[in-house]
Scaffold this active site. Structure first.
Site, short mmCIF file in Angstrom:
data_model
loop_
_atom_site.label_atom_id
_atom_site.label_comp_id
_atom_site.label_asym_id
_atom_site.label_seq_id
_atom_site.Cartn_x
_atom_site.Cartn_y
_atom_site.Cartn_z
N ALA A 73 0.64 -1.18 -0.10
CA ALA A 73 -0.20 0.06 0.21
C ALA A 73 1.02 1.14 -0.16
CB ALA A 73 -0.79 0.05 1.16
N GLU A 116 -0.79 -9.32 -0.98
CA GLU A 116 -2.26 -9.42 -0.53
C GLU A 116 -3.14 -9.42 -1.89
OE1 GLU A 116 -2.20 -6.34 2.43
OE2 GLU A 116 -3.26 -7.69 3.67
N GLY A 135 0.49 -5.19 0.86
CA GLY A 135 -0.88 -4.97 -0.14
C GLY A 135 -0.59 -5.48 -1.49
N GLU A 163 4.16 -5.47 7.17
CA GLU A 163 3.35 -4.53 7.89
C GLU A 163 3.82 -4.26 9.18
OE1 GLU A 163 2.48 -6.61 5.57
OE2 GLU A 163 0.50 -5.69 4.65
#
Ligand code: DAK
Length: 258
Positions: free
Chosen positions: A65, A114, A111, A134
């Site tokens: 992200a 993911e 992300g 993370e």
């Protein structure tokens, strides 16, 4: 039409490239929205049978992200955005009725991993590096990573990857079952497209039923065997079933996708 992605159509395959190479294709809000739109359009397009997701440049699939974007978030903003992002993209991809293949061409972190994990199939190039870093930023994976990594590689290895925030190489990802194949960088798209083409030989409606049935195994409160029975029954009402069985009896290849 798009700022952060490039969409190309080739032999009934929709190739979506995340195109922010200077930021290693980090996922910001706009990119998530554009990906949602592109995937929805591909799902609704009768000429498309398979979707491929990849990243621009030689270095990164998606390096997570966009850290610049969420650095100032509050507790409720973080929670809301994780929920919205999951609905708009990650769960949406997992439930897409057309197969989505992630062609992991470099870093797939946070992300980014993911995004690859919610895709139905993952192919990596040998330079790829994967991880969920993370906790090194003081957050946890918020786009389904804690759930899907454990489903794919088992809880013990998922715990280790999440707690250490470390990266694994493509070969280890293959050994763990996190990716289906590893190929040289310059063979990545060829291999991914070859898998897409072999999927395209088969019935799109049956594949949609298979996706729904396989996913049912991972949904709380849902009996996957019942969903399979339901979807199996539905197949008998499709034109693909008629074509598939007719072609077999006539000793020819079925023509599912006219
Ligand atoms: N976000 C923003 N920019 C990024 C980025 C990222 N995730 N990753 C890389 N970049 C940018 C770098 O800042 C740098 O920009 P400039 O300095 O040139 O302006 C450029 O991309 C090139 O990166 P590097 O110079 O760092 O390249 P290196 O080859 O040296 O290193 C690297 C490559 C991938 C090892 C390194 O860039 C790196 O560690 N990147 C960060 C990896 C990471 O921690 N990703 C985030 C994981 S956490 C949420 C839901 C989910 C999440 C968060 C919130 N909510 C709903 C709120 C999930 C979070 C994550 O994904």
């Amino acid at each position: 039409m798009y700022k952060n992605i490039v969409v190309e159509e080739k032999n009934k395959i929709n190739i979506i490239t995340i195109n922010r190479p200077k930021q290693l294709n980090a996922l910001n809000k706009d990119t998530i929205e554009e990906l949602h739109t592109a995937i929805k359009l591909a799902e609704d397009n009768l000429n498309i049978g398979v979707i491929i997701l990849t990243g621009a440049g030689e270095k990164s699939f998606v390096a997570g992200a966009d850290i610049k974007e969420f650095a100032d978030f509050t507790i409720s903003q973080g929670g809301n955005l994780a929920k919205k992002g999951q609905e708009l993209l990650f769960t949406y991809i997992e439930n897409c009725s057309k197969p989505i293949i992630a062609a992991i061409n470099g870093f797939a972190l946070g992300g980014g991993l993911e995004l690859a994990m919610c895709s139905h199939i993952r192919i990596a190039s040998s330079n790829a590096r994967m991880g969920l870093p993370e906790v090194s930023l003081g957050v946890i994976p918020g786009y389904g990573g804690t759930q899907r990594l454990a489903q794919l590689v088992g809880r013990g290895k998922a715990n280790e990857m999440v707690f250490t925030a470390g990266m694994i190489k493509a070969d280890e990802a293959l050994r763990l079952g996190l990716v289906n194949h590893v190929v040289e960088y310059n063979e990545l798209m060829e291999k991914t497209e070859a898998i897409a083409l072999s999927i395209l030989n088969n019935s799109g409606s049956a594949i949609a039923s298979a996706i729904k049935s396989i996913n049912a195994n991972y949904k709380e409160g849902v009996n996957g065997y019942n969903i399979e029975v339901e979807e199996f029954g539905k197949c008998f009402g499709t034109s693909d079933f008629k074509e598939g069985t007719k072609a077999f009896l006539e000793k020819r290849k079925p023509n599912f996708r006219k």
